[in-house]
Scaffold this motif. Sequence first.
Motif, PDB file in Angstrom:
ATOM      1  N   VAL A 109       1.009  -1.239  -0.114  1.00 57.22           N
ATOM      2  CA  VAL A 109      -0.125   0.100   0.066  1.00 57.22           C
ATOM      3  C   VAL A 109       0.945   1.332  -0.049  1.00 57.22           C
ATOM      4  O   VAL A 109       1.809   1.235   0.779  1.00 57.22           O
ATOM      5  CB  VAL A 109      -1.103   0.044   1.192  1.00 57.22           C
ATOM      6  CG1 VAL A 109      -1.802   1.283   1.229  1.00 57.22           C
ATOM      7  CG2 VAL A 109      -1.759  -1.241   1.151  1.00 57.22           C
ATOM      8  N   GLY A 110       0.523   2.261  -0.900  1.00 62.10           N
ATOM      9  CA  GLY A 110       1.427   3.485  -0.992  1.00 62.10           C
ATOM     10  C   GLY A 110       0.669   4.832  -0.779  1.00 62.10           C
ATOM     11  O   GLY A 110      -0.586   4.535  -0.861  1.00 62.10           O
ATOM     12  N   LEU A 111       1.372   5.704  -0.322  1.00 58.09           N
ATOM     13  CA  LEU A 111       0.604   6.815   0.010  1.00 58.09           C
ATOM     14  C   LEU A 111       1.607   8.019  -0.633  1.00 58.09           C
ATOM     15  O   LEU A 111       2.617   8.031  -0.661  1.00 58.09           O
ATOM     16  CB  LEU A 111       0.505   7.155   1.545  1.00 58.09           C
ATOM     17  CG  LEU A 111      -0.120   8.553   1.967  1.00 58.09           C
ATOM     18  CD1 LEU A 111      -1.640   8.764   1.681  1.00 58.09           C
ATOM     19  CD2 LEU A 111       0.093   8.650   3.544  1.00 58.09           C
ATOM     20  N   GLU A 112       0.755   8.981  -1.361  1.00 57.12           N
ATOM     21  CA  GLU A 112       1.357  10.087  -2.074  1.00 57.12           C
ATOM     22  C   GLU A 112       1.142  11.275  -1.330  1.00 57.12           C
ATOM     23  O   GLU A 112      -0.313  11.500  -0.995  1.00 57.12           O
ATOM     24  CB  GLU A 112       0.953   9.958  -3.419  1.00 57.12           C
ATOM     25  CG  GLU A 112       1.576  11.150  -4.281  1.00 57.12           C
ATOM     26  CD  GLU A 112       1.259  11.301  -5.648  1.00 57.12           C
ATOM     27  OE1 GLU A 112       2.119  11.854  -6.580  1.00 57.12           O
ATOM     28  OE2 GLU A 112       0.020  10.767  -6.323  1.00 57.12           O
ATOM     29  N   MET A 113       1.814  12.412  -1.191  1.00 53.80           N
ATOM     30  CA  MET A 113       1.796  13.492  -0.670  1.00 53.80           C
ATOM     31  C   MET A 113       2.233  14.577  -1.807  1.00 53.80           C
ATOM     32  O   MET A 113       3.306  14.701  -2.128  1.00 53.80           O
ATOM     33  CB  MET A 113       2.398  13.817   0.702  1.00 53.80           C
ATOM     34  CG  MET A 113       2.278  15.186   1.205  1.00 53.80           C
ATOM     35  SD  MET A 113       2.888  15.611   3.109  1.00 53.80           S
ATOM     36  CE  MET A 113       4.690  15.268   2.718  1.00 53.80           C
ATOM     37  N   LEU A 128       4.432   7.556  -4.702  1.00 51.72           N
ATOM     38  CA  LEU A 128       3.952   6.642  -3.849  1.00 51.72           C
ATOM     39  C   LEU A 128       4.878   6.054  -2.807  1.00 51.72           C
ATOM     40  O   LEU A 128       5.804   5.449  -3.398  1.00 51.72           O
ATOM     41  CB  LEU A 128       2.952   5.687  -4.561  1.00 51.72           C
ATOM     42  CG  LEU A 128       1.971   6.027  -5.413  1.00 51.72           C
ATOM     43  CD1 LEU A 128       1.390   4.826  -6.337  1.00 51.72           C
ATOM     44  CD2 LEU A 128       0.702   6.187  -4.298  1.00 51.72           C
ATOM     45  N   VAL A 129       4.501   6.078  -1.719  1.00 50.93           N
ATOM     46  CA  VAL A 129       5.554   5.672  -0.678  1.00 50.93           C
ATOM     47  C   VAL A 129       4.845   4.413   0.182  1.00 50.93           C
ATOM     48  O   VAL A 129       3.963   4.693   0.475  1.00 50.93           O
ATOM     49  CB  VAL A 129       6.063   6.745   0.460  1.00 50.93           C
ATOM     50  CG1 VAL A 129       6.942   6.293   1.435  1.00 50.93           C
ATOM     51  CG2 VAL A 129       6.884   8.007  -0.213  1.00 50.93           C
ATOM     52  N   ASN A 130       5.647   3.245   0.153  1.00 49.20           N
ATOM     53  CA  ASN A 130       5.076   2.315   0.753  1.00 49.20           C
ATOM     54  C   ASN A 130       4.744   2.531   2.345  1.00 49.20           C
ATOM     55  O   ASN A 130       5.888   2.890   3.146  1.00 49.20           O
ATOM     56  CB  ASN A 130       5.896   1.050   0.932  1.00 49.20           C
ATOM     57  CG  ASN A 130       5.597  -0.266   1.216  1.00 49.20           C
ATOM     58  OD1 ASN A 130       4.225  -0.218   1.685  1.00 49.20           O
ATOM     59  ND2 ASN A 130       6.220  -1.458   0.944  1.00 49.20           N
ATOM     60  N   VAL A 131       3.720   2.258   2.864  1.00 46.16           N
ATOM     61  CA  VAL A 131       3.295   2.438   4.266  1.00 46.16           C
ATOM     62  C   VAL A 131       2.841   1.206   4.955  1.00 46.16           C
ATOM     63  O   VAL A 131       2.382   1.245   6.122  1.00 46.16           O
ATOM     64  CB  VAL A 131       1.984   3.416   4.207  1.00 46.16           C
ATOM     65  CG1 VAL A 131       2.548   4.947   3.885  1.00 46.16           C
ATOM     66  CG2 VAL A 131       0.984   2.934   3.536  1.00 46.16           C
ATOM     67  N   LEU A 132       3.411   0.237   4.320  1.00 45.93           N
ATOM     68  CA  LEU A 132       2.924  -1.112   5.213  1.00 45.93           C
ATOM     69  C   LEU A 132       3.598  -1.167   6.540  1.00 45.93           C
ATOM     70  O   LEU A 132       3.074  -1.792   7.399  1.00 45.93           O
ATOM     71  CB  LEU A 132       3.074  -2.318   4.270  1.00 45.93           C
ATOM     72  CG  LEU A 132       2.161  -2.867   3.373  1.00 45.93           C
ATOM     73  CD1 LEU A 132       2.653  -4.243   2.615  1.00 45.93           C
ATOM     74  CD2 LEU A 132       0.954  -3.084   4.015  1.00 45.93           C
ATOM     75  N   ASN A 133       4.790  -0.488   6.554  1.00 40.51           N
ATOM     76  CA  ASN A 133       5.476  -0.502   7.816  1.00 40.51           C
ATOM     77  C   ASN A 133       4.475   0.156   9.078  1.00 40.51           C
ATOM     78  O   ASN A 133       4.927  -0.096  10.296  1.00 40.51           O
ATOM     79  CB  ASN A 133       6.904   0.169   7.853  1.00 40.51           C
ATOM     80  CG  ASN A 133       6.751   1.617   7.485  1.00 40.51           C
ATOM     81  OD1 ASN A 133       5.913   1.877   6.447  1.00 40.51           O
ATOM     82  ND2 ASN A 133       7.648   2.489   8.030  1.00 40.51           N
ATOM     83  N   TYR A 134       3.566   0.824   8.717  1.00 37.88           N
ATOM     84  CA  TYR A 134       2.741   1.576   9.792  1.00 37.88           C
ATOM     85  C   TYR A 134       1.513   0.475  10.035  1.00 37.88           C
ATOM     86  O   TYR A 134       0.865   1.071  11.140  1.00 37.88           O
ATOM     87  CB  TYR A 134       2.047   2.908   9.312  1.00 37.88           C
ATOM     88  CG  TYR A 134       3.155   3.936   8.930  1.00 37.88           C
ATOM     89  CD1 TYR A 134       3.134   4.864   9.978  1.00 37.88           C
ATOM     90  CD2 TYR A 134       3.634   4.016   7.707  1.00 37.88           C
ATOM     91  CE1 TYR A 134       4.087   5.983   9.789  1.00 37.88           C
ATOM     92  CE2 TYR A 134       4.490   5.123   7.654  1.00 37.88           C
ATOM     93  CZ  TYR A 134       4.788   6.075   8.426  1.00 37.88           C
ATOM     94  OH  TYR A 134       5.512   7.080   8.536  1.00 37.88           O
ATOM     95  N   SER A 135       1.633  -0.784   9.431  1.00 41.47           N
ATOM     96  CA  SER A 135       0.132  -1.579   9.480  1.00 41.47           C
ATOM     97  C   SER A 135       0.867  -2.466  10.682  1.00 41.47           C
ATOM     98  O   SER A 135       1.900  -2.826  11.025  1.00 41.47           O
ATOM     99  CB  SER A 135      -0.169  -2.252   8.381  1.00 41.47           C
ATOM    100  OG  SER A 135       0.782  -3.164   7.840  1.00 41.47           O
TER     101      SER A 135
END
Length: 432
Positions: free
Chosen positions: A358-362, A378-385
């Motif tokens: 899952v990626g998040l773009e700002m 897009l930055v991978n945010v799976l490390n937040y899960s």
Amino acid sequence: GGRAGGGTGGRSSGNVPSGPAGGRGPGSGGYNAASRGMSNGGLYGNQPRSLIPPMPNVLKNQEVLYALASGTGGFMIVNTNDLVGGLQKIAQEQNEYYVLGYTPLESKEGSCHELKVKVERGGSNVRARSGYCDTKPQDLLAGTAVEKNLELRASAAAAGNVTAAMEAPFFYTAANTARVDVAMEIAPAGLQFEKQKGKLHSEMNVLGIASESDGTVAARFSDTVKFDFENKKELEEFRNRLVHYETQFDIGSGKYDLKVVFTSGGAGFGKVQSPLVIDAYDPKKFGISGVAFSKDIHRMADLDLNLEAALLDDRKPLVSQGMELVPTGSTVFKKTDRAAVYLEIYEPLLLEAKPPKVGLEMRIVDRKTGQQKLDTGLVNVLNYSKAGNPVIPVGLRMPFEKLEPGFYTVEFRAKDEVGNVSVPRSLEFVLQ
């Protein structure tokens, strides 16, 4: 389970029939079966499951239940097929108990206090709740003359003469249901203080109403905030900074007008108004929450130490990777501010055996020129899960050092590797 403390819970039971401690009703933002997908048709829908689903960390889960039962003066029924015997024990419990009450000293809102009950009869095993927290109902002023006065001010055309800024980000808790986190920054000049019990005392009364276009009230809250200072020096220090106020309420999907009015003696009052749009939400689909700005970021204490607060306090903090982000009502920042944003990504595929990335773009855009100033891609945010949780709580630092003073819009968009894309969420802010 049934009401907490009522002896009707499936795995734990209390011995006070009407005791409020422990459980959390649907829509309160707490972890309950109806709102967290523990039953069919819950938050995350009918997920595929075997007849006997896997139960990782069974012993650890039982420890939590033991803590809940012990903390509410109840008992555990586990590892037995004698359901009738367990029910009989619960029924007997409802007819054999004592109610003890006392009036405690006034304490700081949100503070928790230990309780211990002793008896003179030797060999007795006493079970009672282990403590209480000083919390307030959501509509504290309901039915009072103060509330009537605030309602008149909210409906009147007159604007307030006390300045305040407000933000109201939302976070989904169930299908088409969201928890709104109202954060306000209020000018302290409107607070009037007087001597009371040797201290400089003031009280701010607050009323919030979320209404539909036809005037129908969809949600409301009311509150009283108390301020006490030992001397004028403390009061002067207080007047040099904005007053932060924060509360939460639940509401269904829809378009609303949110009004918040507050008073503190005399003719002075403040009123802020903002549109509140909660998109329709399907827990079976990829999605994203609202976005909250924060200027107060600090590490949470050991989660084990926060178990009691999590069970007893209706407020759900914004926590990402062990850091709590306190939402702010102001979107005006200095380049030196240590600011961040908090948002949640909802990815039901995280419950699968092989969850997707899952990626998040700002993106940050200059509002005056339309020029793009920053794009993270897009930055991978799976490390937040966390495993087994389809909600990804993301906290990101705002890169003010890369921006010049000005007026900006920050936009967020989430996407997973199977092609699901969220709607964009954006916030405007000013950098001084």
